[in-house]
Design a protein around this motif. Structure first.
Motif, mmCIF file in Angstrom:
data_model
loop_
_atom_site.group_PDB
_atom_site.id
_atom_site.type_symbol
_atom_site.label_atom_id
_atom_site.label_comp_id
_atom_site.label_asym_id
_atom_site.label_seq_id
_atom_site.Cartn_x
_atom_site.Cartn_y
_atom_site.Cartn_z
ATOM 1 N N THR A 79 1.151 -7.266 5.009
ATOM 2 C CA THR A 79 0.872 -5.907 4.559
ATOM 3 C C THR A 79 2.126 -5.048 4.687
ATOM 4 O OG1 THR A 79 -1.454 -6.030 5.211
ATOM 5 C CG2 THR A 79 -0.522 -3.832 4.919
ATOM 6 N N GLU A 90 0.851 -1.192 0.000
ATOM 7 C CA GLU A 90 0.000 0.000 0.000
ATOM 8 C C GLU A 90 0.886 1.242 0.000
ATOM 9 O OE1 GLU A 90 -2.392 -0.310 3.477
ATOM 10 O OE2 GLU A 90 -3.407 -2.160 2.834
ATOM 11 N N GLY A 91 0.523 2.225 -0.788
ATOM 12 C CA GLY A 91 1.262 3.482 -0.791
ATOM 13 C C GLY A 91 2.432 3.535 -1.754
ATOM 14 N N ARG A 92 2.391 2.729 -2.814
ATOM 15 C CA ARG A 92 3.481 2.785 -3.809
ATOM 16 C C ARG A 92 3.631 4.196 -4.390
ATOM 17 N NH1 ARG A 92 5.806 -1.940 -5.829
ATOM 18 N NH2 ARG A 92 4.733 -3.892 -5.285
ATOM 19 N N ARG A 124 3.126 -1.121 4.161
ATOM 20 C CA ARG A 124 2.548 0.204 3.936
ATOM 21 C C ARG A 124 3.661 1.246 3.859
ATOM 22 N NH1 ARG A 124 -2.369 1.455 7.656
ATOM 23 N NH2 ARG A 124 -3.182 -0.221 6.328
#
Length: 245
Positions: free
Chosen positions: A201, A61-63, A203
């Motif tokens: 996950t 998440e947050g590439r 992030r």
């Protein structure tokens, strides 16, 4: 079944690591970036094998927060997993690690080929000089820098002491910091033979500019990482809250 699948993973590790370690020695004369591309093939193969044998995957998440230019990654450290996976997620990087790791047979040879910044933790003054000198050198060669700010693996659900070496180096190099939170320890705990299936996950947070004091920057990194962890920890079978239940 967990034991059997984990054993298959370790078997693959034992089979694949020695040839790549020997290859790492043979290609030392090559340019650092080319060595990196060759040696990290081992990382790709082991993560693929981990997915096949243990059913362990990951989501990022947050590439969109990954900057275009060079930066420093300050990442939560719960497992050996992220030492491999971060090489797939981010541009070519070097690790800041304790010098003793380079002495480990086979594994240490591969690390050496990746041009790490190896420091003597027993000598803080020398370690700081090494960080500054080699940090400038690796940055000039086009590498990002990865530091685990707690200095060691910390079990899922726990928090270690965040050190200021990373922020201090980022300030000296004038590069942004990319904070990373992850829950790998909930599936692959520290020093554990077994690996549980599931989805880790990862992030990636917005960049943090290294302005102010090292203490203030370190607190900003710590607050972001630990706050984000609180929002997705507990999904894996090895988190303390799950085991307690």
């Amino acid at each position: 079944m967990i034991w059997f699948r984990s054993a298959l993973y370790w078997l693959g590790l034992v089979v694949l690591t020695p040839p790549f370690a020997i290859l790492a020695i043979l290609i030392l004369p090559l340019p650092p970036r080319l060595r990196y591309r060759v040696i990290t093939l081992w990382t790709h193969m082991m993560l693929c094998w981990l997915r096949v044998t243990c059913g362990l995957r990951y989501v990022v998440e947050g590439r969109e927060n990954i900057p275009a230019g060079p930066a420093m990654i300050l990442c939560k450290h719960q497992s050996a997993w992220e030492t491999m996976a971060l090489q797939q997620i981010f541009p070519p990087m070097v690790f800041v690690l304790k010098r003793e790791l380079l002495k480990i047979p086979f594994f240490g040879w591969g690390l050496w080929a990746l041009s790490p910044i190896a420091i003597d933790r027993g000598n803080r003054a020398e370690a700081q000089r090494t960080l500054m000198e080699q940090g400038h050198d690796r940055l000039a060669k086009g590498f990002w820098i990865l530091i685990f700010p707690e200095g060691t693996r910390v079990p899922a659900g726990n928090r270690g002491k965040y050190k200021q070496g990373g922020p201090r180096l980022a300030m000296a190099l004038d590069i942004p910091i990319v904070p990373v939170a992850l829950n790998s320890g909930e599936f692959w705990p520290r020093n554990s033979f077994r690996k549980w299936p599931g989805t880790i996950t990862v992030r990636i947070g917005p960049t943090i500019q290294p302005h102010g004091t090292p203490t203030a920057v370190s607190e900003q990194v710590e607050n972001w990482i630990e706050r984000e962890l609180a929002t997705f920890e507990g999904a894996g079978p090895c988190h303390p809250s799950r085991r307690a239940g």
